[in-house]
Design an enzyme around this catalytic site. Sequence first.
Site, short mmCIF file in Angstrom:
data_model
loop_
_atom_site.label_atom_id
_atom_site.label_comp_id
_atom_site.label_asym_id
_atom_site.label_seq_id
_atom_site.Cartn_x
_atom_site.Cartn_y
_atom_site.Cartn_z
N ASP A 12 10.01 4.54 -2.19
CA ASP A 12 9.83 4.20 -0.78
C ASP A 12 11.16 4.02 -0.04
O ASP A 12 11.41 4.63 0.99
CB ASP A 12 9.00 2.91 -0.61
CG ASP A 12 7.54 3.13 -0.99
OD1 ASP A 12 7.09 4.28 -1.01
OD2 ASP A 12 6.86 2.12 -1.25
N ARG A 92 12.01 -12.57 -1.00
CA ARG A 92 12.10 -11.72 0.20
C ARG A 92 12.98 -12.28 1.32
O ARG A 92 13.81 -11.56 1.87
CB ARG A 92 10.71 -11.38 0.74
CG ARG A 92 9.83 -10.54 -0.21
CD ARG A 92 10.55 -9.35 -0.73
NE ARG A 92 9.65 -8.42 -1.41
CZ ARG A 92 10.04 -7.42 -2.16
NH1 ARG A 92 11.34 -7.20 -2.37
NH2 ARG A 92 9.18 -6.61 -2.73
N ASP A 121 5.01 -8.22 2.17
CA ASP A 121 6.46 -8.12 2.19
C ASP A 121 7.01 -7.75 3.56
O ASP A 121 8.04 -8.26 3.99
CB ASP A 121 6.94 -7.16 1.10
CG ASP A 121 6.74 -7.74 -0.30
OD1 ASP A 121 6.77 -8.98 -0.42
OD2 ASP A 121 6.56 -6.96 -1.25
N SER A 170 2.77 -0.35 -9.27
CA SER A 170 3.83 -0.78 -8.36
C SER A 170 4.34 -2.12 -8.89
O SER A 170 3.58 -3.07 -9.02
CB SER A 170 3.27 -0.93 -6.95
OG SER A 170 4.17 -1.68 -6.18
N1 ARG Z 1 1.15 -10.00 -4.15
C1 ARG Z 1 2.45 -10.47 -4.40
C2 ARG Z 1 3.04 -11.00 -3.14
O1 ARG Z 1 2.55 -10.73 -2.09
C3 ARG Z 1 3.30 -9.44 -5.07
C4 ARG Z 1 3.72 -8.27 -4.28
C5 ARG Z 1 4.46 -7.35 -5.16
N2 ARG Z 1 5.05 -6.24 -4.47
C6 ARG Z 1 5.13 -5.03 -5.01
N3 ARG Z 1 5.71 -4.11 -4.30
N4 ARG Z 1 4.62 -4.73 -6.17
O2 ARG Z 1 3.99 -11.73 -3.20
#
Ligand code: ARG
Length: 391
Positions: A12, A92, A121, A170
């Site tokens: 990405d 993040r 995110d 992912s």
């Molecule tokens: N669901 C989790 C969160 O919102 C993990 C997200 C993981 N991101 C990924 N690109 N695999 O914090």
Amino acid sequence: MKVALAYSGGLDTSVCIPLLKERYGVDEVISVVVDVGQPVEDLERANRLGEEIADHHIVIDAKEEFVEDYIFPLIKANGNYEGYVLGTAIARPLIAKKVAEVAFREKADAVAHGCTGKGNDQLRFEAVFRAMGLKVIAPMRELGLKRSEEIEYAIKKGLKINVGKDTPWSIDENLWSRSIEGGMLEDPAFIPPEEIFAWTKSPEDAPDSPLILKITFEEGVPVALDGEALRGYDLIVRLNMIAGEHGVGRTDIIEDRVLGLKARENYEHPAATVLLSAHRDLEQIVLTRNELRFKMSVDAAWSELAYQGLVLDPLYDDLLAFIDETQKRVSGDVTVKLYKGSLQVLGRYARTALYREDWVSFDTAVEIDPADAGGFSKFHGLQARLYRSSI
Ligand code: ARG
């Protein structure tokens, strides 16, 4: 136009680089990799690719800051959102801050990220970017490319991405946790195959003899393992290995994302499981019942903000101020047993414990006279008596 991009080396964020130029008229892309303890191979790949495809590549080592300013507060706050130890969530804002700093230093016109429009995110990154007054570009969300289109585009652009070898999952990984989602896991009834796990052994394959470990805390943060003083980062790395070997720290949950979507998430977080369990246990012996009850709601409010990436909301620091005050007494040792995926607290010691053996013991009588409880007992449950006599 010049843009600083939060870069990971994945598909990405890699296709974002040519996309920013072709679709947004960007002349100069600065790829910024922020090291929060992701695997060395991932970092190396990100640096190799960044050097190659971006105009300017910057690596920032934020491991120490991640531990001191994000993970330690998380431990003090018993960070937990619906059973999730908040690994991706808590990293993040730090990544965003570092990218923003580069943007200011390099006089960029905007910042960019590679998040899609369905997850948390994007919200976490942008909350920080916007609070810092930056313009945001989100090519993945705005252009809505399918994964197959992305791959095709990457090949057309000659990006050396090992898509073929890519797993169907992912994955987001940092020092605190490993998040695994996507592919077949999107069916909540699908049983996670062993191959999705990298940090933890399955309980079946874990050693047959248990491991007993002593964790020392000072003012709410872990400082030593079995009496050996360790810096936060090293302590967590070591504990991830030790507890992972014993199969401790797997979670499979249905999680409520900020947007309202329910998502199926798998996580690995051996050190987090040990440290959070031990920390909670230690609080139980040093804090008063009133403090514990009140702190539970403060911790939940903090976790909610952390999940949403709202670390710049003043409430975030307000809550931490309370939490820090309580942690001044949270020092001591907790002994745990790790055995085939399970964790058990075996014992705890704190100099500031509110526990008094001679007061509570069946065998000794000091300070308090049990006979005094007689009067208390007569009043206890008074309103139930009033109620029963009224009907
Ligand atoms: N669901 C989790 C969160 O919102 C993990 C997200 C993981 N991101 C990924 N690109 N695999 O914090």
